[in-house]
Design a protein around this motif. Structure first.
Motif, PDB file in Angstrom:
ATOM      1  N   GLU A   1      -9.972  23.849 -15.416  1.00 17.36           N
ATOM      2  CA  GLU A   1     -10.929  23.649 -14.376  1.00 17.36           C
ATOM      3  C   GLU A   1     -10.569  22.878 -13.035  1.00 17.36           C
ATOM      4  O   GLU A   1      -9.670  21.742 -13.560  1.00 17.36           O
ATOM      5  CB  GLU A   1     -12.504  23.396 -14.768  1.00 17.36           C
ATOM      6  N   ARG A   2     -11.072  23.089 -11.809  1.00 17.77           N
ATOM      7  CA  ARG A   2     -10.810  22.229 -10.843  1.00 17.77           C
ATOM      8  C   ARG A   2     -12.033  21.538 -10.530  1.00 17.77           C
ATOM      9  O   ARG A   2     -13.176  22.160 -10.354  1.00 17.77           O
ATOM     10  CB  ARG A   2     -10.083  22.933  -9.605  1.00 17.77           C
ATOM     11  N   LEU A   3     -12.158  20.095 -10.260  1.00 17.47           N
ATOM     12  CA  LEU A   3     -13.513  19.749 -10.386  1.00 17.47           C
ATOM     13  C   LEU A   3     -13.518  18.427  -8.677  1.00 17.47           C
ATOM     14  O   LEU A   3     -12.597  17.846  -8.666  1.00 17.47           O
ATOM     15  CB  LEU A   3     -13.650  18.609 -11.504  1.00 17.47           C
ATOM     16  N   ARG A   4     -14.687  18.822  -8.208  1.00 17.59           N
ATOM     17  CA  ARG A   4     -14.710  17.789  -6.803  1.00 17.59           C
ATOM     18  C   ARG A   4     -14.937  16.286  -7.269  1.00 17.59           C
ATOM     19  O   ARG A   4     -15.717  15.892  -8.341  1.00 17.59           O
ATOM     20  CB  ARG A   4     -15.943  18.342  -6.171  1.00 17.59           C
ATOM     21  N   MET A   5     -14.354  15.359  -6.450  1.00 15.50           N
ATOM     22  CA  MET A   5     -14.481  13.958  -6.698  1.00 15.50           C
ATOM     23  C   MET A   5     -14.849  13.624  -5.406  1.00 15.50           C
ATOM     24  O   MET A   5     -14.452  13.995  -4.322  1.00 15.50           O
ATOM     25  CB  MET A   5     -13.145  13.457  -7.117  1.00 15.50           C
ATOM     26  N   GLU A   6     -15.789  12.543  -5.146  1.00 15.89           N
ATOM     27  CA  GLU A   6     -15.969  11.809  -3.993  1.00 15.89           C
ATOM     28  C   GLU A   6     -15.872  10.250  -4.158  1.00 15.89           C
ATOM     29  O   GLU A   6     -16.407   9.649  -5.201  1.00 15.89           O
ATOM     30  CB  GLU A   6     -17.390  12.081  -3.708  1.00 15.89           C
ATOM     31  N   PHE A   7     -15.177   9.652  -2.950  1.00 18.20           N
ATOM     32  CA  PHE A   7     -15.165   8.203  -3.001  1.00 18.20           C
ATOM     33  C   PHE A   7     -15.983   7.761  -1.782  1.00 18.20           C
ATOM     34  O   PHE A   7     -15.613   8.121  -0.702  1.00 18.20           O
ATOM     35  CB  PHE A   7     -13.592   7.814  -2.896  1.00 18.20           C
ATOM     36  N   HIS A   8     -16.918   6.908  -2.186  1.00 18.93           N
ATOM     37  CA  HIS A   8     -18.053   6.642  -1.066  1.00 18.93           C
ATOM     38  C   HIS A   8     -17.546   5.249  -0.314  1.00 18.93           C
ATOM     39  O   HIS A   8     -18.215   4.889   0.644  1.00 18.93           O
ATOM     40  CB  HIS A   8     -19.452   6.364  -1.632  1.00 18.93           C
ATOM     41  N   ASP A   9     -16.921   4.398  -0.887  1.00 16.93           N
ATOM     42  CA  ASP A   9     -16.297   3.366  -0.114  1.00 16.93           C
ATOM     43  C   ASP A   9     -14.771   2.891  -0.641  1.00 16.93           C
ATOM     44  O   ASP A   9     -14.183   3.376  -1.553  1.00 16.93           O
ATOM     45  CB  ASP A   9     -17.322   2.174  -0.278  1.00 16.93           C
ATOM     46  N   ILE A  10     -14.247   1.958   0.090  1.00 14.06           N
ATOM     47  CA  ILE A  10     -12.657   1.807  -0.150  1.00 14.06           C
ATOM     48  C   ILE A  10     -12.563   0.831  -1.357  1.00 14.06           C
ATOM     49  O   ILE A  10     -11.654   0.746  -1.912  1.00 14.06           O
ATOM     50  CB  ILE A  10     -12.158   1.140   1.193  1.00 14.06           C
ATOM     51  N   ALA A  11     -13.561   0.160  -1.704  1.00  7.15           N
ATOM     52  CA  ALA A  11     -13.707  -0.521  -3.006  1.00  7.15           C
ATOM     53  C   ALA A  11     -13.438   0.163  -4.299  1.00  7.15           C
ATOM     54  O   ALA A  11     -12.591   0.151  -5.273  1.00  7.15           O
ATOM     55  CB  ALA A  11     -14.737  -1.431  -3.192  1.00  7.15           C
ATOM     56  N   ALA A  12     -13.978   1.527  -4.204  1.00  7.32           N
ATOM     57  CA  ALA A  12     -13.961   2.351  -5.189  1.00  7.32           C
ATOM     58  C   ALA A  12     -12.385   3.165  -5.369  1.00  7.32           C
ATOM     59  O   ALA A  12     -11.779   3.159  -6.305  1.00  7.32           O
ATOM     60  CB  ALA A  12     -14.838   3.519  -5.121  1.00  7.32           C
TER      61      ALA A  12
END
Length: 261
Positions: free
Chosen positions: A197-208
Motif C-alpha cells: 500500500e501507498r499511504l499519505r503523510m502530512e508534515f504540519h511544521d518544520i519541527a516535525a
C-alpha cells in the motif's frame, strides 16, 4: 500555534526531542501518516497467540512487540526473544520487554542471528533495514512463519528529494517487494501472501520534519539541522505559505512459510 513561531524556535524544538524507540506520539497534531489497512500489530498479536517460540527481529524500542503481546493475551507464546542493533534502543526495549519475560539480545542488523537452527516457529519484524532471508530460513522450524511489515520503495521520497535532489532509479527502486519475494524464494521459503500500500503523510511544521529526519536516520543520511539549513528554511516557508507538506510512505506485508511439517 506553530505558524506563529519562528523558524529558529521550531528547528530547535525538533532537534531537541529524544529519538530512542519507535514511539511516534510526539508527532500528534504536527504530522500524520495513514496506516496500512492490515493493522500489523493487531495481526501480529493474532499470530503470537498461536505460536510457541517467537523471535522479533530489529525490535526498535520494543513498543510494537509489546503491543502485539498485549493482543495475544492470555494465549501468549511460551518463549519470546527480540534483537536490536542500536544501543539506545536495546536499553529501551529491555526495560519495556523484560518484565514480560522477553529475552532482548543486542545484535547488529547485518550479522547472523545469534540463535540456533530451527529455534522458532514464528519470526516477526516491523520495518527491518533489510530482510536477511538466509538467516530467517535458518532459525525457522519447518512449517514456521515469517510475518513482517517492510518499508517499500521510494518511501517518503517527496521529502528525501527535497533535501537530496532527484534520486537515481537504483535508489528509488530499492526495497522493491517483488525483488524481496525473489530473495525469500531463493532462500527456500514460500511466500503465502504479499500486500502493498501507498499511504499519505502530512508534515504540519518544520519541527516535525527535523525530528522525523533525526529519528528515521536512513532517509537523509547524516542529517543535521545545521547542514541542511537552506532546505529546511525553504520548506518552512512553503509550509507557512501553502499548508502541510504532503508525502507518501510505502509499506508491504509479508506472510512467508518455511516448507515442512
Amino acid at each position: 500555534m506553530a505558524e506563529n513561531r519562528s523558524f529558529e524556535d521550531l528547528v530547535a524544538e525538533g532537534a531537541a526531542v529524544p529519538t530512542e524507540g519507535w514511539d511516534f506520539s510526539w508527532f500528534e497534531g504536527r504530522a500524520s501518516e495513514a496506516r496500512p489497512s492490515w493493522g500489523y500489530a493487531r495481526s501480529a498479536g493474532e499470530r503470537l497467540a498461536g505460536a510457541g517460540a517467537v523471535l522479533d527481529v530489529q525490535t526498535g524500542g520494543g513498543e510494537v512487540l509489546d503491543h502485539a503481546l498485549s493482543g495475544a493475551e492470555p494465549r501468549r507464546p511460551v518463549s519470546v526473544a527480540a534483537t536490536e542493533g542500536w544501543p539506545p534502543n536495546v536499553a529501551k526495549a529491555a526495560a519495556l520487554l523484560r518484565p514480560r519475560g522477553v529475552v532482548v539480545v543486542a545484535a547488529p542488523d547485518d550479522a547472523p542471528l545469534p540463535f540456533a537452527d530451527e529455534a522458532f516457529d514464528l519470526v516477526l519484524s516491523r520495518h527491518p533495514v533489510r530482510p536477511y532471508w538466509a538467516e530467517i530460513a535458518r532459525v525457522l522450524r519447518p512449517g514456521g512463519t515469517y510475518f513482517a511489515q517492510h518499508v517499500g520503495p521510494a518511501s517518503v521520497f517527496e521529502l528525501v528529494e527535497h533535501f537530496l535532489g532527484p534520486q537515481p532509479e537504483s535508489v528509488r527502486g530499492a526495497r522493491d517487494p517483488e525483488r524481496e519475494r525473489a530473495g525469500a524464494e531463493a532462500a527456500g521459503l514460500e511466500v503465502a501472501g504479499l500486500r502493498a500500500e501507498r499511504l499519505r503523510m502530512e508534515f504540519h511544521d518544520i519541527a516535525a520534519v527535523v525530528h522525523f529526519l533525526r529519528k528515521v536516520i536512513w532517509m537523509v543520511p547524516g542529517f543535521t539541522a545545521e547542514a541542511y539549513e537552506p532546505q529546511l528554511r525553504a520548506l518552512h516557508e512553503r509550509i507557512v505559505r501553502e499548508g502541510p507538506f504532503v508525502a507518501h510512505s510505502t509499506r508491504h506485508l509479508f506472510d512467508v512459510r518455511k516448507p515442512g511439517h
